[in-house]
Design a protein around this motif. Sequence first.
Motif, PDB file in Angstrom:
ATOM      1  N   SER A 198       0.833  -1.213   0.000  1.00 38.98           N
ATOM      2  CA  SER A 198       0.000   0.000   0.000  1.00 38.98           C
ATOM      3  C   SER A 198       0.858   1.249   0.000  1.00 38.98           C
ATOM      4  O   SER A 198       0.583   2.206  -0.742  1.00 38.98           O
ATOM      5  N   ARG A 199       1.925   1.239   0.812  1.00 42.81           N
ATOM      6  CA  ARG A 199       2.789   2.425   0.877  1.00 42.81           C
ATOM      7  C   ARG A 199       3.580   2.614  -0.413  1.00 42.81           C
ATOM      8  O   ARG A 199       3.818   3.753  -0.838  1.00 42.81           O
ATOM      9  N   LEU A 201       2.544   1.806  -3.390  1.00 39.76           N
ATOM     10  CA  LEU A 201       1.587   2.310  -4.382  1.00 39.76           C
ATOM     11  C   LEU A 201       1.272   3.790  -4.183  1.00 39.76           C
ATOM     12  O   LEU A 201       1.058   4.517  -5.162  1.00 39.76           O
ATOM     13  N   ASN A 202       1.262   4.236  -2.917  1.00 41.69           N
ATOM     14  CA  ASN A 202       0.956   5.661  -2.706  1.00 41.69           C
ATOM     15  C   ASN A 202       2.206   6.510  -2.487  1.00 41.69           C
ATOM     16  O   ASN A 202       2.120   7.703  -2.153  1.00 41.69           O
ATOM     17  N   GLY A 203       3.382   5.898  -2.673  1.00 43.85           N
ATOM     18  CA  GLY A 203       4.636   6.647  -2.654  1.00 43.85           C
ATOM     19  C   GLY A 203       5.149   7.026  -1.292  1.00 43.85           C
ATOM     20  O   GLY A 203       5.977   7.939  -1.184  1.00 43.85           O
ATOM     21  N   THR A 204       4.729   6.328  -0.243  1.00 42.42           N
ATOM     22  CA  THR A 204       5.164   6.690   1.117  1.00 42.42           C
ATOM     23  C   THR A 204       6.060   5.634   1.758  1.00 42.42           C
ATOM     24  O   THR A 204       6.399   5.760   2.939  1.00 42.42           O
ATOM     25  N   GLU A 205       6.438   4.610   1.030  1.00 42.22           N
ATOM     26  CA  GLU A 205       7.307   3.577   1.609  1.00 42.22           C
ATOM     27  C   GLU A 205       8.702   4.152   1.841  1.00 42.22           C
ATOM     28  O   GLU A 205       9.313   4.760   0.948  1.00 42.22           O
TER      29      GLU A 205
END
Length: 213
Positions: A198-199, A201-205
């Motif tokens: 999930s992170r 995909l939303n660029g927060t990893e």
Amino acid sequence: MSSLPSYALWLLAAMAFLGYVLGSVPFGLILTNMAGIGDLRKIGSGNIGATNVLRTGRKDLAAATLGLDAAKGALAVVIAWIMTPPDFSDRIMAVTALAVVVGHCYPIFLGFKGGKGVATGLGALLALSPLTGLVGCAAWLGVAKLTRISSAGALAAFILMPLVTLALYGFSFQTSSKPLAVLLISLLVLMRHHANISRILNGTEPRVPPKQK
């Protein structure tokens, strides 16, 4: 594939139990406690694996955790190979490989709250199918280095390895149990990474910091 005789079923159960117990040993937690860092489960992501150990600033402990987690995966499969007659080794080694990864992810010693299975899975698969494991390690290191996202490397490895195993052993699970074991291990590792996916995909990893020059 013929059914196992009763003594082989007992051996399979014993090896699966051994694999699960070995997998349950939380080396990251043990090493950080011994180093006086405290409870790893209360640091960073709370995970017991090498990536979270790295967040403590101790690269040596992170490397040791990575190595020991991989070693316990390989050791379980090697013991199964040594203890099992050749006629049944394929199935019993495959079950043992799955059991050791389940043990790491759901350890009995920590209330079934463990790691994500990457290092242990790679170690187990290196012993179960060396070429599959080597391809997985290469994919993990290559993608992680390219993206500087450790979880992206892990996801790439465990998406690729079932395909490699199918290419090596065929599409019939009647021929070998290894493709099914690799598939189940990979699905478990991918499931344990649902938050990372999930992170990503939303660029927060989080990314691994570049080396200081």
